[in-house]
Design a protein around this motif. Sequence first.
Motif, mmCIF file in Angstrom:
data_model
loop_
_atom_site.group_PDB
_atom_site.id
_atom_site.type_symbol
_atom_site.label_atom_id
_atom_site.label_comp_id
_atom_site.label_asym_id
_atom_site.label_seq_id
_atom_site.Cartn_x
_atom_site.Cartn_y
_atom_site.Cartn_z
ATOM 1 N N ASP A 452 -15.587 -32.700 39.346
ATOM 2 C CA ASP A 452 -15.000 -31.371 39.543
ATOM 3 C C ASP A 452 -14.426 -30.870 38.225
ATOM 4 N N THR A 453 -15.006 -29.761 37.709
ATOM 5 C CA THR A 453 -14.545 -29.206 36.430
ATOM 6 C C THR A 453 -13.311 -28.320 36.606
ATOM 7 N N GLY A 454 -13.093 -27.858 37.835
ATOM 8 C CA GLY A 454 -11.944 -27.006 38.082
ATOM 9 C C GLY A 454 -12.122 -25.556 37.689
ATOM 10 N N GLU A 455 -13.320 -25.180 37.224
ATOM 11 C CA GLU A 455 -13.554 -23.789 36.826
ATOM 12 C C GLU A 455 -14.981 -23.373 37.173
ATOM 13 N N GLU A 456 -15.143 -22.083 37.435
ATOM 14 C CA GLU A 456 -16.459 -21.542 37.744
ATOM 15 C C GLU A 456 -17.390 -21.709 36.546
ATOM 16 N N ASP A 457 -18.636 -22.116 36.822
ATOM 17 C CA ASP A 457 -19.655 -22.352 35.788
ATOM 18 C C ASP A 457 -19.280 -23.478 34.830
ATOM 19 N N GLY A 458 -18.334 -24.307 35.258
ATOM 20 C CA GLY A 458 -17.920 -25.420 34.403
ATOM 21 C C GLY A 458 -19.042 -26.400 34.124
ATOM 22 N N LEU A 459 -20.024 -26.485 35.037
ATOM 23 C CA LEU A 459 -21.123 -27.424 34.863
ATOM 24 C C LEU A 459 -22.151 -26.952 33.835
ATOM 25 N N LYS A 460 -22.010 -25.736 33.371
ATOM 26 C CA LYS A 460 -22.941 -25.236 32.349
ATOM 27 C C LYS A 460 -22.483 -25.608 30.937
ATOM 28 N N ASP A 461 -21.377 -26.336 30.880
ATOM 29 C CA ASP A 461 -20.886 -26.850 29.601
ATOM 30 C C ASP A 461 -21.677 -28.107 29.232
ATOM 31 N N PRO A 462 -22.352 -28.115 28.056
ATOM 32 C CA PRO A 462 -23.152 -29.285 27.668
ATOM 33 C C PRO A 462 -22.354 -30.585 27.655
ATOM 34 N N GLN A 463 -21.089 -30.535 27.263
ATOM 35 C CA GLN A 463 -20.285 -31.756 27.203
ATOM 36 C C GLN A 463 -20.047 -32.334 28.606
ATOM 37 N N LEU A 465 -22.108 -32.001 31.167
ATOM 38 C CA LEU A 465 -23.377 -32.608 31.583
ATOM 39 C C LEU A 465 -23.601 -33.950 30.889
ATOM 40 N N GLU A 466 -23.182 -34.049 29.635
ATOM 41 C CA GLU A 466 -23.306 -35.331 28.921
ATOM 42 C C GLU A 466 -22.429 -36.389 29.587
ATOM 43 N N GLU A 467 -21.251 -35.987 30.059
ATOM 44 C CA GLU A 467 -20.376 -36.938 30.761
ATOM 45 C C GLU A 467 -21.002 -37.366 32.089
ATOM 46 N N ILE A 468 -21.673 -36.434 32.750
ATOM 47 C CA ILE A 468 -22.368 -36.792 33.987
ATOM 48 C C ILE A 468 -23.436 -37.844 33.704
ATOM 49 N N LEU A 469 -24.135 -37.699 32.570
ATOM 50 C CA LEU A 469 -25.144 -38.695 32.194
ATOM 51 C C LEU A 469 -24.497 -40.049 31.895
ATOM 52 N N VAL A 470 -23.302 -40.029 31.308
ATOM 53 C CA VAL A 470 -22.589 -41.287 31.055
ATOM 54 C C VAL A 470 -22.314 -42.008 32.372
ATOM 55 N N ILE A 471 -21.888 -41.241 33.379
ATOM 56 C CA ILE A 471 -21.609 -41.840 34.695
ATOM 57 C C ILE A 471 -22.889 -42.385 35.311
ATOM 58 N N GLN A 472 -23.974 -41.620 35.210
ATOM 59 C CA GLN A 472 -25.258 -42.080 35.746
ATOM 60 C C GLN A 472 -25.696 -43.387 35.095
ATOM 61 N N GLU A 473 -25.597 -43.421 33.768
ATOM 62 C CA GLU A 473 -26.012 -44.627 33.055
ATOM 63 C C GLU A 473 -25.153 -45.818 33.447
ATOM 64 N N TYR A 474 -23.866 -45.562 33.663
ATOM 65 C CA TYR A 474 -22.985 -46.653 34.077
ATOM 66 C C TYR A 474 -23.381 -47.162 35.467
ATOM 67 N N LEU A 475 -23.634 -46.242 36.385
ATOM 68 C CA LEU A 475 -24.043 -46.651 37.737
ATOM 69 C C LEU A 475 -25.347 -47.439 37.696
ATOM 70 N N ASN A 476 -26.300 -46.952 36.910
ATOM 71 C CA ASN A 476 -27.600 -47.630 36.825
ATOM 72 C C ASN A 476 -27.524 -48.976 36.108
ATOM 73 N N SER A 477 -26.417 -49.220 35.416
ATOM 74 C CA SER A 477 -26.268 -50.502 34.715
ATOM 75 C C SER A 477 -26.001 -51.651 35.681
ATOM 76 N N TRP A 478 -25.612 -51.307 36.899
ATOM 77 C CA TRP A 478 -25.381 -52.333 37.916
ATOM 78 C C TRP A 478 -26.700 -52.729 38.566
ATOM 79 N N ASP A 479 -26.883 -54.024 38.790
ATOM 80 C CA ASP A 479 -28.088 -54.488 39.485
ATOM 81 C C ASP A 479 -28.109 -54.031 40.938
ATOM 82 N N THR A 480 -26.926 -53.778 41.457
ATOM 83 C CA THR A 480 -26.815 -53.436 42.882
ATOM 84 C C THR A 480 -26.818 -51.934 43.142
ATOM 85 N N ILE A 481 -26.849 -51.112 42.078
ATOM 86 C CA ILE A 481 -26.884 -49.650 42.227
ATOM 87 C C ILE A 481 -28.096 -49.127 41.466
#
Length: 756
Positions: A452-463, A465-481
């Motif tokens: 939750d960015t807390g602001e309208e169109d907050g997800l259009k900020d490249p930074q 989206l990069e943080e979302i990718l960090v979370i994805q990569e962390y989740l995928n680093s688990w053998d169980t996820i």
Amino acid sequence: MKKWISFVLDRPWVVIAFVLVITAVTASFLPRLIFDASIDAMIPADDPVLIDLREVSEDFGSQELFFVAIQSDDIFSPSTLKKIFELADELATIQGVTDVQSPFNVEMVESSFFGIEIRPMTFSLPQKPEEIAQFKEDILSSPYAGRLATSDGRGAALLLDVDGKSSERNIVINEIEEIVNRYRGPEDIHIVGDAYILNYTEKAMKQDLRNLVPFVIILITLVLYFTFRSLLGVVIPLVTVGASLIWTVGIMSWYGIAVSMISMVMPVILVTLGIASSIHILNKYQESLAEGLSKREALEQTFDIITSPVVMAALTTAAGFASLITAFVHPIREFGVLTALGVLVAMGLSLSLIPALLILFKEPQVRRNDSDEKETILTRMLDGITKWAVVHPRRLTVIVLVVVLTFAFGATRLTLESNIVNYFGESSPVKKGTRVIEEIFGGSMQVSVVVDTGEEDGLKDPQVLEEILVIQEYLNSWDTINHATSIADVIRELNQALWDGDPEFYAIPDSREGIAQQLLLFTMQGGTALDELVSYDYSRALITAQMKTLDAKTMSDVINQVDEFLANRYGNSELEVRLLGTPKVMLRLMNRYVQTQVSSLVSSSIAVGIIVALLMKSIALGLLSLVPLLFTVVLNFGIMGYAGLPLDAVTSIIASLAIGIGVDYAIHYISRYRLELAEKGSVEKALRATGISAGRGIVYNAFALIIGFLVLVFSHFRAISVFGVLISATMIVSSLAALLVIPLLLNYFAKRKRTV
């Protein structure tokens, strides 16, 4: 109480008529009985974990996975592709199935003259070798690789959206199952998902009730016949327990309380427990007749002696069940209250309907001095047990302490479980399907992260989206996820397509404007599914991933570490990041099972001790009655620990049940001992007489309970089967404890009193 018994014996037809009227009224509510096995029903509606999940479901759609998985040697063979294609088409025609996502119709983003083109993975069923080769290349190079089709060609999946608001959801699931059954062979096809598990569970619950209740009645009938060897000894207990069961379930249905995975064992428990007081009453009635008393005199003597222990036993058993009102899990609270009510109803009928029926029936033939060989053997055994407890107190004390310490250590190995999939046996379709999804597709449960960015169109900020990718990569680093996906994947796909498919541009654009333009272009070209990834104002994003079914400790470790990672990284940032999903709910339940166990154990022990102390007018006897029960509880947890049996929604209630039910043996033993001591004056003679008379009732009672509870072994649910074995084991232990530990302690305190 004597006046009440006299009233019943004088006007038996009044009592019988009253019971018949109440039975008829409550039976009229039985057709309204409903079933609910959902995990949501386990947790209070205002729990934060459930509120978060509900809010996310409203914003992004259902967080439940519903798979139809096709397992084959080669899913890319023409015949298997044809079968998958036709199955997907037929499933899509079901009213209530709002979407079917298949390897054929998922969106593919390509470069085009207009920038991008969004089209289905294939416009037609690929059957020619070159068509199949192209389709295979496209699907396996897309984000859907591993999710809808596996690279080794062993599995394909259809993802279904089933209308969660439909009141006919079970009908929809049944239609899905019927269609899938027609397509099975030679490929294996499995259905997996929360909705399917819920549907299967409810059907299995109904089937269990249809099978197990008649089965336990048949077994109890046999036990009663071989115990009393008379029609009277069979009919009266069954009529009494049948009426109490109808009253209790009728009241449950009247209040609209659904049958849950936990309360489904209530009918078997009530049938089994309801027989207990009948056995004690009929046992004493036969003893009175054997003394040469008339039928009326025998009944008056029986109820004069037996009423107090029957009332005490019922009150303490009800207190054991009622202690579950402190449970966090809502169905456990309902089960506790309803079963306590059923026990009290059975007590009332035992002290009204049973004497009313006995006074109308001809008294049974009773052998006074020529008991059969089996009776003689039982008498000698009971006398030998009591004599050994009195003559060798130190030896018995050492044995008891060694056993308690051994099983107390086993209790430290106890584990937790809250995943309903693990409640089933290995051969069930739920367990089989889940195992296939785990092995081939990487997980059967959905875990989600809300950003939750807390602001309208907050997800259009490249930074962001990069943080979302960090979370994805962390989740995928688990053998169980596995297969973590988000809006960031869509943006990267769009960016790559706009650069003619160059892999170097599979990345997030550098500017807000670029991201906004790509999303606009995606929408204008007919792109869909953004609603499942972002909120309407682009302020919040959802990252979803598939998680494997894990044992309780491993799942707890994974969830806690993911929570810790998110808290450390985003605790002080402007982004609000939360982990949620079914695994989080399960973790919540596991923690609450422990709280339920502790609170119910403490409350049931206190309640039972107080009730016994008040009714027997002795604090010492109240405490004494608890000793064999605590011994039983320790052994129960020890057995579970050594056998690797987890504490779950069903087994978490065993300890309270053991206290509530097991105290009956102590009550009947102590009550009879006080009478024998007043008559004989000698502690040893009173104990030996009690060991034979009360001991016989305890043995018959325990045997009936064990047989009744073992019926649960035949349940569809592994958890219920384990419950049946464990509660039967506690009955063995608590009856033995009453026959050995109670005389040991009574003799010890008597000697100590004489010494003082």
